[in-house]
Motif scaffolding. Structure first.
Motif, PDB file in Angstrom:
ATOM      1  N   VAL A   1       0.814  -1.214   0.000  1.00 32.06           N
ATOM      2  CA  VAL A   1       0.000   0.000   0.000  1.00 32.06           C
ATOM      3  C   VAL A   1       0.849   1.267   0.000  1.00 32.06           C
ATOM      4  N   THR A   2       2.173   1.104   0.091  1.00 33.67           N
ATOM      5  CA  THR A   2       3.108   2.216  -0.045  1.00 33.67           C
ATOM      6  C   THR A   2       4.502   1.642  -0.204  1.00 33.67           C
ATOM      7  N   ASP A   3       5.354   2.330  -0.947  1.00 31.25           N
ATOM      8  CA  ASP A   3       6.752   1.885  -1.017  1.00 31.25           C
ATOM      9  C   ASP A   3       7.648   2.762  -0.145  1.00 31.25           C
ATOM     10  N   ILE A   4       7.033   3.643   0.637  1.00 32.75           N
ATOM     11  CA  ILE A   4       7.777   4.508   1.557  1.00 32.75           C
ATOM     12  C   ILE A   4       8.014   3.763   2.870  1.00 32.75           C
ATOM     13  N   CYS A   5       9.219   3.883   3.403  1.00 32.16           N
ATOM     14  CA  CYS A   5       9.526   3.283   4.703  1.00 32.16           C
ATOM     15  C   CYS A   5      10.289   4.293   5.549  1.00 32.16           C
ATOM     16  N   ASN A   6      10.032   4.287   6.859  1.00 28.75           N
ATOM     17  CA  ASN A   6      10.682   5.227   7.765  1.00 28.75           C
ATOM     18  C   ASN A   6      11.851   4.599   8.520  1.00 28.75           C
TER      19      ASN A   6
ATOM     20  N   VAL B   1      -5.431 -11.750   2.582  1.00 28.29           N
ATOM     21  CA  VAL B   1      -4.810 -10.527   2.083  1.00 28.29           C
ATOM     22  C   VAL B   1      -3.871  -9.994   3.151  1.00 28.29           C
ATOM     23  N   ARG B   2      -2.647  -9.712   2.752  1.00 25.83           N
ATOM     24  CA  ARG B   2      -1.689  -9.087   3.658  1.00 25.83           C
ATOM     25  C   ARG B   2      -1.291  -7.726   3.091  1.00 25.83           C
ATOM     26  N   PHE B   3      -1.453  -6.682   3.901  1.00 23.69           N
ATOM     27  CA  PHE B   3      -0.990  -5.354   3.514  1.00 23.69           C
ATOM     28  C   PHE B   3       0.480  -5.208   3.900  1.00 23.69           C
ATOM     29  N   THR B   4       1.278  -4.815   2.918  1.00 24.91           N
ATOM     30  CA  THR B   4       2.703  -4.654   3.133  1.00 24.91           C
ATOM     31  C   THR B   4       3.131  -3.266   2.672  1.00 24.91           C
ATOM     32  N   GLY B   5       4.427  -3.007   2.721  1.00 30.22           N
ATOM     33  CA  GLY B   5       4.974  -1.774   2.222  1.00 30.22           C
ATOM     34  C   GLY B   5       6.339  -2.051   1.609  1.00 30.22           C
ATOM     35  N   GLY B   6       7.264  -1.134   1.740  1.00 23.42           N
ATOM     36  CA  GLY B   6       7.309  -0.009   2.651  1.00 23.42           C
ATOM     37  C   GLY B   6       6.728  -0.319   4.023  1.00 23.42           C
ATOM     38  N   GLU B   7       6.270   0.716   4.658  1.00 26.49           N
ATOM     39  CA  GLU B   7       5.668   0.608   5.981  1.00 26.49           C
ATOM     40  C   GLU B   7       4.203   1.004   5.901  1.00 26.49           C
ATOM     41  N   PRO B   8       3.274   0.039   5.999  1.00 24.25           N
ATOM     42  CA  PRO B   8       1.837   0.311   5.820  1.00 24.25           C
ATOM     43  C   PRO B   8       1.270   1.352   6.779  1.00 24.25           C
ATOM     44  N   SER B   9       1.818   1.426   8.001  1.00 22.41           N
ATOM     45  CA  SER B   9       1.246   2.358   8.980  1.00 22.41           C
ATOM     46  C   SER B   9       1.467   3.813   8.604  1.00 22.41           C
ATOM     47  N   LEU B  10       2.265   4.079   7.566  1.00 20.68           N
ATOM     48  CA  LEU B  10       2.416   5.445   7.089  1.00 20.68           C
ATOM     49  C   LEU B  10       1.200   5.905   6.289  1.00 20.68           C
ATOM     50  N   ARG B  11       0.331   4.977   5.917  1.00 15.40           N
ATOM     51  CA  ARG B  11      -0.925   5.342   5.262  1.00 15.40           C
ATOM     52  C   ARG B  11      -1.920   5.806   6.330  1.00 15.40           C
ATOM     53  N   LYS B  12      -2.417   7.030   6.189  1.00 15.98           N
ATOM     54  CA  LYS B  12      -3.379   7.560   7.161  1.00 15.98           C
ATOM     55  C   LYS B  12      -4.721   6.838   7.091  1.00 15.98           C
ATOM     56  N   ASP B  13      -4.983   6.179   5.950  1.00 14.35           N
ATOM     57  CA  ASP B  13      -6.261   5.495   5.772  1.00 14.35           C
ATOM     58  C   ASP B  13      -6.116   3.979   5.938  1.00 14.35           C
ATOM     59  N   LEU B  14      -5.123   3.548   6.712  1.00 14.79           N
ATOM     60  CA  LEU B  14      -4.896   2.108   6.862  1.00 14.79           C
ATOM     61  C   LEU B  14      -6.085   1.395   7.494  1.00 14.79           C
TER      62      LEU B  14
END
Length: 325
Positions: free
Chosen positions: A17-22, A65-78
């Protein structure tokens, strides 16, 4: 049922759901996420587009279904993404893989939304080693999040990438933790990607050596569910938790593949190490899950028999954050 030319059936979707990671993990993004890499790229799939994707896969027999990233928790609409997947007919399990940075503060909301499985990356139980590997002094916070997930009854797995020079010395500490903690701790063989050739050469540890030790010391292999991930899980009567091994360099690893991947921008990846993804964004944006399902079914016929990692082939995978590992 979604099936390829080798008879493998696909019950499991890993949806980035995002390729951004912190985090700045030394085996993945040692220099941190580079914002410039995605400036010209499309935005990640919206909640409505994720709904279309999940409905398409569910109509083809996908159950997890598994939500992955990046880091999924960076999505405000997780939370909305979780609710969307939970409410699709045919989906039995919704999971998230996270680095745990925001786990303690968000797990209650995820659980209320319907999350029933959690994977958390913990590459060391030593605070200094954890910081050296991830670039963050957040181990205590991550462990608090895991404790809270267990309190809420969320099935919890912990992922630890085996690194010869960075965490192998902490193996006994992990075993002590699993003895009293009801998690499935999965040790993952470091995989070579486009960006980590030298790091891989100095840090790769073969999982088969640990497997031999487990069997020698009384651990027993558990049956694998049809929507389970690639780990071989072991149990021991003296341990509350379990040990898992993910060994992509082992013989016949790909024979039991049951999962497909989709990038945050809507590209279908038949393998983590495929040469390129298949762009389905326009079909996803149309909102017609039946048409999308037909495209997915056709594409799966082109899935190869194996990833060829043992030959040094890494495909288009520059780092694991770009598609969620």
């Amino acid at each position: 049922m979604l099936k390829d030319n080798y008879g493998r059936r696909f019950y499991y979707l890993r949806l980035s759901v995002t390729d951004i990671c912190n985090f700045r993990c030394n085996y993945c993004l040692p220099d941190g996420y580079q914002c410039g890499e995605s400036i010209a790229r499309e935005k990640p799939l919206s909640v409505a587009e994720v709904n279309t994707v999940v409905r398409a896969f569910a109509s083809l027999g996908t159950e997890k279904v598994r939500f992955t990233g990046g880091e999924p928790s960076l999505r405000k609409d997780l939370v909305q993404l979780i609710e969307t997947a939970v409410n699709v007919d045919g989906i039995r399990r919704v999971a998230i893989t996270t680095n745990g940075y925001r786990l303690a503060s968000q797990i209650d909301a995820w659980q209320r939304a319907g999350l029933d499985q959690l994977n958390v990356s913990v590459d060391s139980l030593d605070p200094q080693r954890f910081r050296a590997i991830t670039g963050h002094d957040k181990l205590a916070n991550v462990l608090r999040g895991i404790d809270r997930a267990l309190e809420l009854g969320v099935s919890t797995k912990v992922n630890s990438v085996l690194l010869r020079e960075h965490n192998l010395a902490g193996f006994e500490q992990f075993l002590d933790w699993v003895k009293v903690t009801p998690v499935s701790l999965r040790f993952i063989e470091l995989m070579r990607t486009g960006d980590n050739r030298d790091f891989f050469a100095s840090n790769h540890v073969a999982g088969r050596d640990i497997e031999k030790w487990l069997l020698h010391t009384g651990w027993e292999l558990l049956p694998r569910g049809r929507d389970a991930g690639p780990a071989k899980e072991y149990t021991h009567p003296d341990y509350i938790g379990r040990i898992g091994l993910i060994m992509p360099y082992s013989r016949d690893f790909c024979a039991g593949c049951n999962r497909l991947r989709m990038s945050a921008q809507g590209a279908l990846h038949l393998c983590l190490f495929a040469e390129a993804g298949i762009d389905l964004r326009s079909a996803i944006a149309s909102g017609d899950h039946r048409d999308l399902a037909a495209l997915i079914r056709s594409a799966v016929c082109g899935k190869s028999a194996g990833h060829q990692l043992d030959r040094g082939f890494t495909g288009a995978t520059r780092n694991l954050a770009m598609l969620g590992g």
